[in-house]
Design a protein around this motif. Structure first.
Motif, mmCIF file in Angstrom:
data_model
loop_
_atom_site.group_PDB
_atom_site.id
_atom_site.type_symbol
_atom_site.label_atom_id
_atom_site.label_comp_id
_atom_site.label_asym_id
_atom_site.label_seq_id
_atom_site.Cartn_x
_atom_site.Cartn_y
_atom_site.Cartn_z
ATOM 1 N N PRO A 78 20.532 60.703 -15.392
ATOM 2 C CA PRO A 78 19.405 61.851 -14.660
ATOM 3 C C PRO A 78 18.690 61.039 -13.503
ATOM 4 C CG PRO A 78 19.673 61.968 -17.252
ATOM 5 C CD PRO A 78 19.895 60.918 -16.989
ATOM 6 N N SER B 161 28.069 62.741 -19.133
ATOM 7 C CA SER B 161 26.788 62.996 -19.828
ATOM 8 C C SER B 161 27.757 62.855 -21.332
ATOM 9 C CB SER B 161 25.553 63.530 -19.227
ATOM 10 O OG SER B 161 25.276 63.213 -19.837
ATOM 11 N N LEU B 162 27.732 64.775 -21.436
ATOM 12 C CA LEU B 162 27.847 64.236 -22.693
ATOM 13 C C LEU B 162 29.430 63.605 -23.572
ATOM 14 C CD1 LEU B 162 28.264 68.544 -22.520
ATOM 15 C CD2 LEU B 162 27.495 67.303 -23.759
ATOM 16 N N ILE C 274 26.814 68.592 -10.194
ATOM 17 C CA ILE C 274 26.293 68.344 -11.558
ATOM 18 C C ILE C 274 27.024 68.868 -12.878
ATOM 19 C CG2 ILE C 274 23.938 69.852 -12.401
ATOM 20 C CD1 ILE C 274 22.579 70.210 -9.590
ATOM 21 N N LEU C 275 27.379 69.875 -12.470
ATOM 22 C CA LEU C 275 27.876 70.190 -13.447
ATOM 23 C C LEU C 275 29.271 69.014 -14.073
ATOM 24 C CD1 LEU C 275 29.021 74.001 -13.164
ATOM 25 C CD2 LEU C 275 27.765 73.329 -15.101
ATOM 26 N N GLY D 152 26.915 66.597 -15.720
ATOM 27 C CA GLY D 152 26.677 66.942 -17.010
ATOM 28 C C GLY D 152 27.995 66.280 -18.047
ATOM 29 N N CYS E 81 23.792 65.357 -4.764
ATOM 30 C CA CYS E 81 24.243 66.053 -5.545
ATOM 31 C C CYS E 81 25.110 65.308 -5.383
ATOM 32 C CB CYS E 81 24.009 67.145 -5.864
ATOM 33 S SG CYS E 81 22.408 68.120 -6.243
#
Lengths: 340, 286
Positions: free
Chosen positions: B238, B156-157, B149-150, B153, B16
């Motif tokens: 992803p 990605s946002l 991972i956060l 994310g 990760c």
């Protein structure tokens, strides 16, 4: 008095060669300086050979020390185990490196691995070989394997002084330059340069990209592999650290900043930059351990940014001015042909 | 069997973090098509920054990204305007020469400042391990994976919801069309390069909770992140995460089952094989 351009070129080459031949005799008492000039020649050979695959064909190969290491291990192991002369080991080392190049190059070019991906793959290959040789205890292993010592043995290519290595390296350099020069003017050379400019366009015009690139890679690998044998004898041992990614990258950088595809460009870069680096290292050593690398890398960046055609361009201009002065011919100033 | 599952777990958690590092690289390579050889050395640099801040002010390594993230962003933007911007119209070899120069520079400057010996921070808040169904999970690695991972994310946002993020994606899809609708490509590129570098700050802080740092570390992370990128292909976040986990798990498995020295061997072999067999990666759009 007017002199012909060809005569001028011959004189110029003769002077350069004479200087190269005399240098070790002038500094023969200082072994450290001898190692330095031989190292400069070594990088000259590697960068000149790299010019075939990198400069002409435009394939950014970052695996010079993979081929060098293979050559060194082949000839070194032959010498240690079976007392085979490194002169034979040189040829065999070159062949092993070439074989490896085919093994790797064939699928790479077949699957059209290009540009940055080719560069990264070749860079990864060096690391793969390093780990493989560390783990292969019969030949490599984590400990240095020393070559037998002789104070002066031509058969074993082992000498108590570095002077003979300098001349051997110089001979290889001359051969590498000649090969480069010949290829540059052959059909293969034109094909390779077309590939370097634009691979798709060259293929449409009927250039067999796969075969040409593979040929270039093989020639390059053979020269570098053969040099590896001398490298092993010069340092007196073989060790997996020969497979150095950083030094392989440096060879490519010398080829790039020297001037892609110009026969003498990489050599020029090697002579100027490697000696400057070693000079900096020697004079700054001690408390400012890595300062030389800082300066060196800044110089590299500046050259790449402001002279992307390479430093050979400076010398081309100077050469043309000198030539026009000597021959009284004004046309050479405007000529758009690569130098020597 | 236990060792297999255990090392798979460890490797996946590490993967990760690899994915987070690669996200930065993929922003830089995917958006402006610049081959950044120095990316691994940005990771190394941010680990040193984490070490420096952590040892000077006694800040825990996990919290250092609060300072190193903006720092690395600035370093990235400066690097972009100083050297990358001038090479955009050049051949890719010139770009590589420049970023290799940058790589050497970063390595030399860290050697100059912190010497060549490995450095580590004394301890981290997130120490110890937890036991689940007989398996041992190091808390530092678990938290690193979760934070990675956060962060992924979050990026990605950012890329899909905000205007600058959309500008980055637009510039990556079609630079000319993006310029026509008012995207300033130099700002966008600088932003992408800065963000790409800044992401290594998070990874660097996380890595410092359980690792030491030395100046030659950049090579490993550089090739590692290119390997993950090759496996994932461009354009799928992803996919990046999955590829990172695959690479991390493969690395960890080869260490447990074969030979600790073989860890890089496996990674590079995956890399070479992927390029031969599936050049656009498992999840790639281009």
């Amino acid at each position: 008095m007017k002199i012909k351009a060809t005569t001028f070129n011959r004189v110029l080459l003769g002077v350069v060669l004479a200087i190269a031949l005399v240098i070790p005799l002038l500094i023969r008492t200082n072994q450290y300086n001898l190692v330095l000039v031989t190292t400069v020649l070594l990088y000259g050979v590697l960068a000149t050979a790299w010019n075939i695959i990198g400069g002409m064909a435009g394939q950014l190969d970052l695996a010079a020390f993979a081929y060098l290491g293979l050559g060194a291990f082949t000839s070194g192991t032959l010498l240690i185990r079976w007392n085979v002369s490194p002169w034979i080991g040189m040829i065999l080392g070159g062949l092993v490196a070439t074989g490896f190049a085919v093994l790797v190059g064939f699928p790479l070019f077949r699957f059209k691995v290009r540009e940055v991906w080719y560069a990264l793959t070749s860079s990864a290959l060096v690391e793969v070989l390093k780990v493989a040789f560390v783990m292969w205890e019969d030949v490599g292993g984590p400990v240095e394997r020393y070559l037998p010592y002789y104070s002066f043995s031509l058969y074993h290519m082992r000498f108590g002084t570095y002077i003979p290595y300098y001349y051997i390296m110089l001979a290889i350099l001359v051969i590498a330059l000649l090969v480069n020069y010949r290829i540059g003017r052959s059909k293969l050379g034109f094909y390779l340069r077309a590939l370097g400019e634009d691979e798709d366009a060259a293929e449409i015009l009927g250039v067999d990209a796969r075969a040409c690139k593979l040929k270039a890679l093989m020639i390059y690998a053979f020269i570098v592999g053969a040099t590896g044998a001398v490298y092993a004898c010069m340092y007196g041992f073989i060790h997996p650290s020969f497979f150095s990614g950083a030094r392989s990258t440096e060879v490519a950088i010398l080829g790039i900043v020297g001037g892609m595809g110009i026969t003498y460009g990489p050599l020029l870069a090697a002579v100027i930059l490697v000696s400057a680096r070693e000079f900096l290292r020697a004079s700054l050593g001690g408390q400012m351990e890595s300062l030389y690398l800082v300066i060196y890398s800044v110089v590299l960046i500046l050259i790449a940014l402001f002279r992307p055609q390479g430093i050979a361009v400076f010398f081309q201009d100077a050469y043309r001015k000198l030539l026009s002065r000597v021959t009284g011919d004004e046309h050479v100033l405007k000529a758009n042909t690569p130098g020597i | 069997m236990d060792t297999v599952v255990q090392s798979l777990l460890n490797g996946a958690l590490m993967g990760c973090v690899y994915a987070l590092i690669t996200l930065g690289l993929s922003l830089i390579f995917g958006v402006m098509n610049v081959v950044n050889f120095a990316h691994g050395d940005f990771v190394m640099l941010s680990m040193y920054f984490a070490f420096f801040i952590g040892s000077m002010w006694g800040v825990d390594a996990v919290f250092t990204p609060a300072i190193t993230f903006p720092l690395l962003f600035i370093v990235g933007v400066v690097a972009y305007y100083a050297i990358i911007d001038g090479t955009l119209r050049q051949k890719y070899v010139t770009q590589i020469a420049v970023t290799v120069g940058l790589m050497t520079f970063l390595r030399a400057i860290t050697q100059l400042m912190w010497k060549a010996q490995p450095r580590a921070l004394p301890y981290s808040l997130i120490q110890g391990s937890i036991h689940i169904a007989g398996y041992n999970i190091m808390l530092s690695r678990l938290i690193s994976a979760v934070v990675s991972i956060l962060a992924i994310g979050g990026v990605s946002l950012f890329l899909s919801k905000t205007w600058p993020g959309r500008a980055i994606r637009a510039a990556s899809d079609d630079l000319d069309a993006a310029s026509l609708v008012g995207v300033n490509y130099r700002w966008t590129y600088a932003l992408a390069f800065g963000l790409g570098s800044a992401l290594t700050a998070i990874a660097g802080g996380l890595l410092m909770t359980f690792q030491q740092v030395d100046p030659t570390m950049g090579v490993r992370f550089g090739l590692l992140s290119w390997c993950v990128l090759a496996l994932a292909g461009l354009g799928s976040i992803p996919g990046l995460l999955i590829s990172g986990i695959i690479v991390g798990a493969a690395e960890s498995l080869s260490m447990a089952l074969w030979d600790p020295r073989a860890r890089s061997l496996i990674v590079y072999l995956i890399f070479i094989l992927v390029l031969w067999v599936r050049p656009r990666g498992l999840f790639g759009r281009k």
